[in-house]
Motif scaffolding. Structure first.
Motif, short mmCIF file in Angstrom:
data_model
loop_
_atom_site.label_atom_id
_atom_site.label_comp_id
_atom_site.label_asym_id
_atom_site.label_seq_id
_atom_site.Cartn_x
_atom_site.Cartn_y
_atom_site.Cartn_z
N ALA A 192 0.80 -1.22 0.00
CA ALA A 192 0.00 0.00 0.00
C ALA A 192 0.83 1.27 0.00
O ALA A 192 0.42 2.30 -0.57
N ASP A 193 2.02 1.24 0.61
CA ASP A 193 2.84 2.45 0.70
C ASP A 193 3.96 2.49 -0.33
O ASP A 193 4.87 3.32 -0.25
N ALA A 194 3.93 1.59 -1.31
CA ALA A 194 5.01 1.49 -2.30
C ALA A 194 4.97 2.64 -3.29
O ALA A 194 3.94 3.28 -3.50
N ALA A 195 6.13 2.90 -3.90
CA ALA A 195 6.23 3.90 -4.96
C ALA A 195 6.71 3.27 -6.26
O ALA A 195 6.63 3.89 -7.31
N ASP A 196 7.22 2.04 -6.19
CA ASP A 196 7.77 1.36 -7.36
C ASP A 196 6.73 0.50 -8.06
O ASP A 196 5.79 0.00 -7.44
N TRP A 197 6.96 0.31 -9.35
CA TRP A 197 6.16 -0.62 -10.15
C TRP A 197 7.15 -1.38 -11.01
O TRP A 197 8.03 -0.79 -11.64
N CYS A 198 7.05 -2.69 -11.05
CA CYS A 198 8.03 -3.51 -11.75
C CYS A 198 7.41 -4.26 -12.93
O CYS A 198 6.21 -4.54 -12.95
N PHE A 199 8.27 -4.59 -13.87
CA PHE A 199 7.84 -5.28 -15.08
C PHE A 199 8.96 -6.23 -15.48
O PHE A 199 10.06 -5.81 -15.82
N ASP A 200 8.70 -7.55 -15.40
CA ASP A 200 9.71 -8.55 -15.72
C ASP A 200 9.63 -8.92 -17.20
O ASP A 200 8.56 -9.21 -17.73
N LEU A 201 10.79 -8.92 -17.86
CA LEU A 201 10.89 -9.23 -19.28
C LEU A 201 11.62 -10.55 -19.49
O LEU A 201 12.79 -10.69 -19.07
N PHE A 202 10.93 -11.50 -20.13
CA PHE A 202 11.51 -12.78 -20.52
C PHE A 202 12.08 -13.58 -19.35
O PHE A 202 12.82 -14.53 -19.56
N GLY A 203 11.75 -13.20 -18.13
CA GLY A 203 12.29 -13.89 -16.97
C GLY A 203 13.75 -13.56 -16.71
O GLY A 203 14.38 -14.18 -15.85
N LEU A 204 14.28 -12.54 -17.41
CA LEU A 204 15.70 -12.22 -17.30
C LEU A 204 15.96 -10.81 -16.77
O LEU A 204 16.95 -10.58 -16.06
N VAL A 205 15.09 -9.88 -17.11
CA VAL A 205 15.31 -8.48 -16.78
C VAL A 205 14.10 -7.92 -16.04
O VAL A 205 12.96 -8.19 -16.43
N ARG A 206 14.35 -7.15 -14.99
CA ARG A 206 13.26 -6.48 -14.28
C ARG A 206 13.38 -4.97 -14.48
O ARG A 206 14.36 -4.35 -14.08
N TRP A 207 12.36 -4.41 -15.11
CA TRP A 207 12.29 -2.96 -15.30
C TRP A 207 11.57 -2.36 -14.09
O TRP A 207 10.50 -2.83 -13.71
N VAL A 208 12.15 -1.33 -13.51
CA VAL A 208 11.56 -0.72 -12.32
C VAL A 208 11.22 0.74 -12.62
O VAL A 208 12.07 1.51 -13.06
N GLN A 209 9.96 1.09 -12.40
CA GLN A 209 9.51 2.48 -12.47
C GLN A 209 9.45 3.00 -11.03
O GLN A 209 8.57 2.61 -10.26
N PRO A 210 10.39 3.86 -10.64
CA PRO A 210 10.43 4.31 -9.24
C PRO A 210 9.42 5.40 -8.90
O PRO A 210 9.27 5.75 -7.74
N ARG A 211 8.70 5.89 -9.93
CA ARG A 211 7.73 6.96 -9.69
C ARG A 211 6.35 6.50 -10.16
O ARG A 211 5.82 6.98 -11.15
N ALA A 212 5.80 5.55 -9.41
CA ALA A 212 4.51 4.95 -9.80
C ALA A 212 3.48 5.07 -8.69
O ALA A 212 2.59 4.23 -8.57
N ARG A 213 3.59 6.12 -7.89
CA ARG A 213 2.71 6.24 -6.74
C ARG A 213 1.24 6.28 -7.15
O ARG A 213 0.37 5.72 -6.45
N ALA A 214 0.90 6.94 -8.25
CA ALA A 214 -0.50 7.02 -8.68
C ALA A 214 -1.04 5.65 -9.05
O ALA A 214 -2.20 5.33 -8.78
N MET A 215 -0.21 4.82 -9.67
CA MET A 215 -0.65 3.48 -10.04
C MET A 215 -0.92 2.64 -8.81
O MET A 215 -1.94 1.94 -8.72
N VAL A 216 -0.02 2.72 -7.83
CA VAL A 216 -0.21 1.95 -6.60
C VAL A 216 -1.45 2.44 -5.85
O VAL A 216 -2.26 1.65 -5.37
N GLU A 217 -1.60 3.76 -5.77
CA GLU A 217 -2.74 4.31 -5.03
C GLU A 217 -4.06 3.99 -5.72
O GLU A 217 -5.09 3.85 -5.06
N PHE A 218 -4.05 3.84 -7.03
CA PHE A 218 -5.25 3.45 -7.77
C PHE A 218 -5.77 2.11 -7.23
O PHE A 218 -6.96 1.94 -6.96
N TRP A 219 -4.88 1.15 -7.06
CA TRP A 219 -5.27 -0.17 -6.55
C TRP A 219 -5.72 -0.08 -5.09
O TRP A 219 -6.66 -0.75 -4.68
N ASN A 220 -5.05 0.77 -4.31
CA ASN A 220 -5.47 0.97 -2.91
C ASN A 220 -6.89 1.49 -2.84
O ASN A 220 -7.73 0.99 -2.06
#
Length: 331
Positions: free
Chosen positions: A233-261
């Motif tokens: 609930a208090d997170a700011a990151d949003w992650c996206f895993d590609l091909f099981g090898l690379v994790r892309w991290v968006q460190p400014r995703a507070r609106a996306m997290v709060e949407f789910w909250n």
């Protein structure tokens, strides 16, 4: 003097008439609405979106619909999706299950706003349309034990806005390291209005269908199924895993997290307002969000989790947990 029985009946009939009116409007132009004949019903009826259907597709290389079918029958359902697993836990045969969930489905958000603005990409079925198809199939009746609803993520908030948390907007927010998807994205018109996601608003948007189900499936438990935890609930990151090898991290995703909250809180309150059951799958899946060490979500073409699965959607194991959680409410 009007008796209490007559008054109560009048109120129920008035609500039913309103629901029929909504269903009639949901039918494609040129077809006629006919109130369904009494039917015994099916034990399990599921109405939902892609988190419910969880089709075997990635929406890029593999389409999430069957080109050889029409209507809701073209909506693909994953073999490990939680409704499929729930029906097994309930010991049901395929003939006793009506699963009308479909990718891109909404509560009531259509492709055109009240001002006539055409919004691209909003062509999913609505809750009324899914329920109407179930009624026409004779799925609602005295034998109906459970009606499960999981919707809201694809909707416009507020109701008639042009902005939704659609797949394209989510992806843009995820990859945009310059602007990100912080709460200023709302003021900039890049993300739905978080303050409009309330229990009162959610309840009013599903009320007529809930009333309809109560009338035609009086013995059914109506389960409003929440979404799993995508991030703490208090997170700011949003992650996206590609091909099981690379994790892309968006460190400014507070609106996306709060949407789910906000959506979680709105669903819980709406269930209370309507007197139906809320299934908290967020609590059951806590600690296994997108950025966790052990995510219960699909990446993009990740052979280690689910090669042919929608990104950001529950992995097969995530659906095991969701199905078990729903079952604990209806067993």
């Amino acid at each position: 003097m009007t008796s209490s029985w007559t008054t109560g009946r009048a109120v129920r009939l008035w609500r039913l008439a309103a629901v029929v009116g909504v269903f009639a409007a949901a039918v494609t132009e040129g077809s006629a609405w006919a109130e369904p004949a009494p039917a015994p019903g099916r034990a399990l009826v599921v109405l939902g979106d892609s988190y419910t259907a969880n089709p075997p597709c990635d929406a890029v290389l593999v389409k999430c619909s069957d080109e050889h079918a029409t209507g809701l029958r073209s909506c693909l359902h994953g073999p490990t999706s939680w409704p499929v697993q729930l029906s097994a836990l309930m010991g049901l045969t395929a003939e006793d299950v009506e699963n009308n969930s479909c990718s891109s489905a909404t509560i009531d958000t259509g492709p055109v706003t009240s001002t006539g603005e055409q919004v691209a990409g909003r062509n999913g079925y609505t809750l009324s349309q899914e329920a109407l198809a179930a009624a026409q199939d004779g799925a609602f009746g005295p034998r109906t034990r459970v009606v499960a609803i999981q919707l809201g993520f694809n909707d416009a908030w507020p109701r008639d806005a042009a902005i939704t948390a659609d797949a394209a907007r989510v992806f843009t927010c995820v990859v945009d390291l310059v602007h990100g998807c912080d709460e200023d994205a709302v003021a900039q018109g890049r993300w739905p209005d978080l303050d409009s996601i309330t229990g009162a608003a959610y309840a009013e948007r599903i009320r007529k269908v809930v009333d309809y189900v109560r009338y035609y499936a009086p013995n059914a438990r109506i389960e409003l199924v929440g979404y799993p935890e995508v991030a703490p609930a208090d997170a700011a990151d949003w992650c996206f895993d590609l091909f099981g090898l690379v994790r892309w991290v968006q460190p400014r995703a507070r609106a996306m997290v709060e949407f789910w909250n906000r959506l979680q809180l709105a669903e819980r309150e709406a269930a209370g307002r309507l007197g139906i059951d809320f299934v908290d799958t967020q609590q059951a899946t806590a600690g296994h969000g997108l950025c966790s060490a052990e995510p219960w979500f699909n990446g993009f073409l990740d052979p280690g989790i689910n090669l042919a699965g929608l990104p950001f959607h529950p992995s097969p194991h995530g659906d095991v947990v969701v199905a078990a959680t729903v079952y604990s409410h209806v067993a």
